[in-house]
Design a protein around this motif. Structure first.
Motif, PDB file in Angstrom:
ATOM      1  N   THR A  10       8.719 -10.237  -0.060  1.00  0.00           N
ATOM      2  CA  THR A  10       9.585 -11.366   0.264  1.00  0.00           C
ATOM      3  C   THR A  10       8.989 -12.142   1.428  1.00  0.00           C
ATOM      4  OG1 THR A  10      11.875 -12.009   0.766  1.00  0.00           O
ATOM      5  CG2 THR A  10      11.033 -10.017   1.836  1.00  0.00           C
ATOM      6  N   ASP A  11       9.759 -13.056   2.006  1.00  0.00           N
ATOM      7  CA  ASP A  11       9.293 -13.830   3.149  1.00  0.00           C
ATOM      8  C   ASP A  11      10.149 -13.517   4.367  1.00  0.00           C
ATOM      9  OD1 ASP A  11      11.693 -15.264   2.858  1.00  0.00           O
ATOM     10  OD2 ASP A  11      10.743 -16.742   1.557  1.00  0.00           O
ATOM     11  N   SER A  12       9.784 -14.101   5.507  1.00  0.00           N
ATOM     12  CA  SER A  12      10.474 -13.795   6.752  1.00  0.00           C
ATOM     13  C   SER A  12      11.939 -14.220   6.733  1.00  0.00           C
ATOM     14  CB  SER A  12       9.762 -14.474   7.923  1.00  0.00           C
ATOM     15  OG  SER A  12       9.740 -15.887   7.749  1.00  0.00           O
ATOM     16  N   ALA A  36       0.403  -7.931   4.705  1.00  0.00           N
ATOM     17  CA  ALA A  36      -1.054  -7.981   4.891  1.00  0.00           C
ATOM     18  C   ALA A  36      -1.573  -6.788   5.686  1.00  0.00           C
ATOM     19  CB  ALA A  36      -1.441  -9.278   5.585  1.00  0.00           C
ATOM     20  N   ALA A  37      -0.744  -5.768   5.883  1.00  0.00           N
ATOM     21  CA  ALA A  37      -1.168  -4.604   6.672  1.00  0.00           C
ATOM     22  C   ALA A  37      -2.436  -3.994   6.085  1.00  0.00           C
ATOM     23  CB  ALA A  37      -0.057  -3.561   6.699  1.00  0.00           C
ATOM     24  N   GLY A  38      -3.376  -3.667   6.963  1.00  0.00           N
ATOM     25  CA  GLY A  38      -4.632  -3.062   6.523  1.00  0.00           C
ATOM     26  C   GLY A  38      -5.696  -4.056   6.128  1.00  0.00           C
ATOM     27  N   THR A  39      -5.382  -5.370   6.258  1.00  0.00           N
ATOM     28  CA  THR A  39      -6.370  -6.406   5.946  1.00  0.00           C
ATOM     29  C   THR A  39      -6.667  -7.207   7.207  1.00  0.00           C
ATOM     30  OG1 THR A  39      -4.840  -8.224   5.410  1.00  0.00           O
ATOM     31  CG2 THR A  39      -5.249  -6.553   3.694  1.00  0.00           C
ATOM     32  N   GLN A  40      -7.618  -8.138   7.106  1.00  0.00           N
ATOM     33  CA  GLN A  40      -7.968  -8.963   8.263  1.00  0.00           C
ATOM     34  C   GLN A  40      -6.855  -9.935   8.631  1.00  0.00           C
ATOM     35  OE1 GLN A  40     -11.477 -11.159   7.206  1.00  0.00           O
ATOM     36  NE2 GLN A  40     -10.439 -12.458   5.724  1.00  0.00           N
ATOM     37  N   MET A  56       9.371 -12.400  12.443  1.00  0.00           N
ATOM     38  CA  MET A  56       9.088 -11.496  11.334  1.00  0.00           C
ATOM     39  C   MET A  56       7.824 -11.999  10.654  1.00  0.00           C
ATOM     40  SD  MET A  56      10.238  -8.699  10.126  1.00  0.00           S
ATOM     41  CE  MET A  56      11.843  -8.687  10.908  1.00  0.00           C
ATOM     42  N   TRP A  57       7.164 -11.109   9.905  1.00  0.00           N
ATOM     43  CA  TRP A  57       5.960 -11.519   9.201  1.00  0.00           C
ATOM     44  C   TRP A  57       6.297 -12.564   8.139  1.00  0.00           C
ATOM     45  CZ3 TRP A  57       6.966  -6.131   9.827  1.00  0.00           C
ATOM     46  CH2 TRP A  57       6.187  -5.537  10.832  1.00  0.00           C
ATOM     47  N   ALA A  58       5.435 -13.567   8.014  1.00  0.00           N
ATOM     48  CA  ALA A  58       5.663 -14.610   7.014  1.00  0.00           C
ATOM     49  C   ALA A  58       5.724 -14.011   5.611  1.00  0.00           C
ATOM     50  CB  ALA A  58       4.552 -15.659   7.105  1.00  0.00           C
ATOM     51  N   HIS A  59       4.888 -13.028   5.350  1.00  0.00           N
ATOM     52  CA  HIS A  59       4.898 -12.322   4.066  1.00  0.00           C
ATOM     53  C   HIS A  59       5.186 -10.852   4.366  1.00  0.00           C
ATOM     54  CE1 HIS A  59       3.349 -15.918   2.148  1.00  0.00           C
ATOM     55  NE2 HIS A  59       2.398 -15.968   3.073  1.00  0.00           N
ATOM     56  N   SER A  60       6.355 -10.396   3.936  1.00  0.00           N
ATOM     57  CA  SER A  60       6.818  -9.064   4.277  1.00  0.00           C
ATOM     58  C   SER A  60       7.026  -8.220   3.028  1.00  0.00           C
ATOM     59  CB  SER A  60       8.152  -9.134   5.040  1.00  0.00           C
ATOM     60  OG  SER A  60       8.026  -9.901   6.214  1.00  0.00           O
ATOM     61  N   VAL A  61       7.059  -6.917   3.254  1.00  0.00           N
ATOM     62  CA  VAL A  61       7.438  -5.977   2.201  1.00  0.00           C
ATOM     63  C   VAL A  61       8.609  -5.160   2.732  1.00  0.00           C
ATOM     64  CG1 VAL A  61       6.743  -4.037   0.746  1.00  0.00           C
ATOM     65  CG2 VAL A  61       5.090  -5.833   1.299  1.00  0.00           C
ATOM     66  N   VAL A  62       9.730  -5.212   2.023  1.00  0.00           N
ATOM     67  CA  VAL A  62      10.894  -4.402   2.365  1.00  0.00           C
ATOM     68  C   VAL A  62      10.775  -3.096   1.580  1.00  0.00           C
ATOM     69  CG1 VAL A  62      13.404  -4.265   2.425  1.00  0.00           C
ATOM     70  CG2 VAL A  62      12.265  -6.472   2.734  1.00  0.00           C
ATOM     71  N   VAL A  63      10.712  -1.982   2.296  1.00  0.00           N
ATOM     72  CA  VAL A  63      10.467  -0.681   1.685  1.00  0.00           C
ATOM     73  C   VAL A  63      11.737   0.151   1.777  1.00  0.00           C
ATOM     74  CG1 VAL A  63       9.035   1.396   1.711  1.00  0.00           C
ATOM     75  CG2 VAL A  63       8.055  -0.820   2.402  1.00  0.00           C
ATOM     76  N   ALA A  64      12.251   0.579   0.628  1.00  0.00           N
ATOM     77  CA  ALA A  64      13.478   1.376   0.586  1.00  0.00           C
ATOM     78  C   ALA A  64      13.231   2.669  -0.168  1.00  0.00           C
ATOM     79  CB  ALA A  64      14.600   0.589  -0.088  1.00  0.00           C
ATOM     80  N   HIS A  65      13.700   3.778   0.395  1.00  0.00           N
ATOM     81  CA  HIS A  65      13.671   5.054  -0.309  1.00  0.00           C
ATOM     82  C   HIS A  65      15.027   5.267  -0.966  1.00  0.00           C
ATOM     83  CE1 HIS A  65      10.273   5.729   2.532  1.00  0.00           C
ATOM     84  NE2 HIS A  65       9.758   6.209   1.431  1.00  0.00           N
TER      85      HIS A  65
END
Length: 296
Positions: A10-12, A36-40, A56-65
């Motif tokens: 998603t986005d910020s 973009a974690a782990g990239t330049q 917040m990051w412009a391009h984010s990942v929401v991680v749910a367990h």
């Protein structure tokens, strides 16, 4: 039992709303990561101590367990609906059951700060028993020696602290700098932080290391001047606190400042120049530690 990890891109603007919706739907845990974690293009973000992160990051990942009874597709759709957006792109990952305590501990190895100074978690044997070992586990408060600003401050203390000097660690976090100063031979040593959790963590860490240090919230801190004041915070609070911090350093005493990005050095130098003759700085991974001597 394996877990299902739902990862929604998603986005910020919508990351926090999706996070809140997933919690409300019964997710076991939810976090937001940089897509973009782990990239330049990875982008570190930091909030001021004691305050929430305001970006917040412009391009984010929401991680749910998810619980085993939760359907990922239905959960993603319901969360998107609650957040007022269409169903976003998502993926699922199966996470196998693990010994999370052992896995977490394995990520924290002893950290060598200098020739004679180490940070060692309680579950490790000291790599060099003849060195000065600070026993410290990751916990509730900032400062385990892994961040460049903390390492720079520890290296400065190791190189510049004189025996029996009075030390104030302002913004003490885990208490690591105050503990290091005490173990390096400082005299009366105090730590101050605005976070009550930092007080708890610092006192526990000091006891674990066998050093007697007073830790205080700002309003309860004892008055008086110190030979050395060290503040590992961030640029904005360092600017706001400059008159107070300067007033805590005796004439001829020294201050060490960190939590400063390299491009902010000139600004901080100018801000503190009315009280201090500022020496060279040390830099690591784009962060600096700047120090100087109080005018007489």
């Amino acid at each position: 039992m394996p877990w299902t990890e739902l990862r929604i891109t998603t986005d910020s603007t919508h990351a926090e709303a999706l996070s809140d919706a997933l919690f409300a739907l019964g997710a076991l845990s939810v976090s937001i990561e940089d897509a973009a974690a782990g990239t330049q293009d990875e982008q570190p973000i930091f909030g001021e101590p004691g305050e929430p992160v305001d970006q917040m990051w412009a391009h984010s990942v929401v991680v749910a367990h998810l619980d085993e009874d939760m359907d990922p597709a239905l959960t993603a759709a319901a969360a998107a609906n609650a957040a007022g957006i269409g169903v976003p792109r998502y993926e699922t990952v199966t996470v196998q059951e693990q010994d999370w305590v052992r896995l977490t501990q394995a990520q924290f190895e002893p950290i060598r700060i200098s020739q004679r100074l180490w940070i060692t978690p309680t579950w490790h044997t000291a790599p060099d028993p003849d060195a000065i070992n600070i026993v410290l586990d990751p916990g509730l408060a900032f400062g385990t020696g892994s961040h460049p600003t903390t390492r720079l401050c520890l290296q400065w203390l190791d190189a510049h602290l004189h025996r029996d000097e009075r030390v104030l660690d302002y913004g003490c976090g885990s208490g690591i700098l105050a503990i290091a100063a005490s173990k390096l031979g400082a005299g009366a040593t105090h730590g101050v932080d605005i976070d009550p959790q930092a007080m708890l963590a610092s006192r526990q860490n000091a006891e674990q290391n066998g050093v007697g240090i007073g830790f205080f919230l700002p309003d309860a801190a004892p008055a008086g001047e110190y030979d050395v004041v060290i503040a590992n915070i961030l640029t904005n609070p360092l600017k706001a606190l400059a008159p107070m911090l300067a007033g805590r350093v005796r004439p001829g005493g020294r201050i060490a400042l960190s939590g400063i990005l390299a491009e902010q050095e000139t600004e901080i130098r100018a801000h503190y120049a009315q009280w201090f003759s500022l020496a060279d700085s040390a830099q690591e991974e784009g962060w600096i530690c700047l120090w100087g001597t109080r005018h007489g």
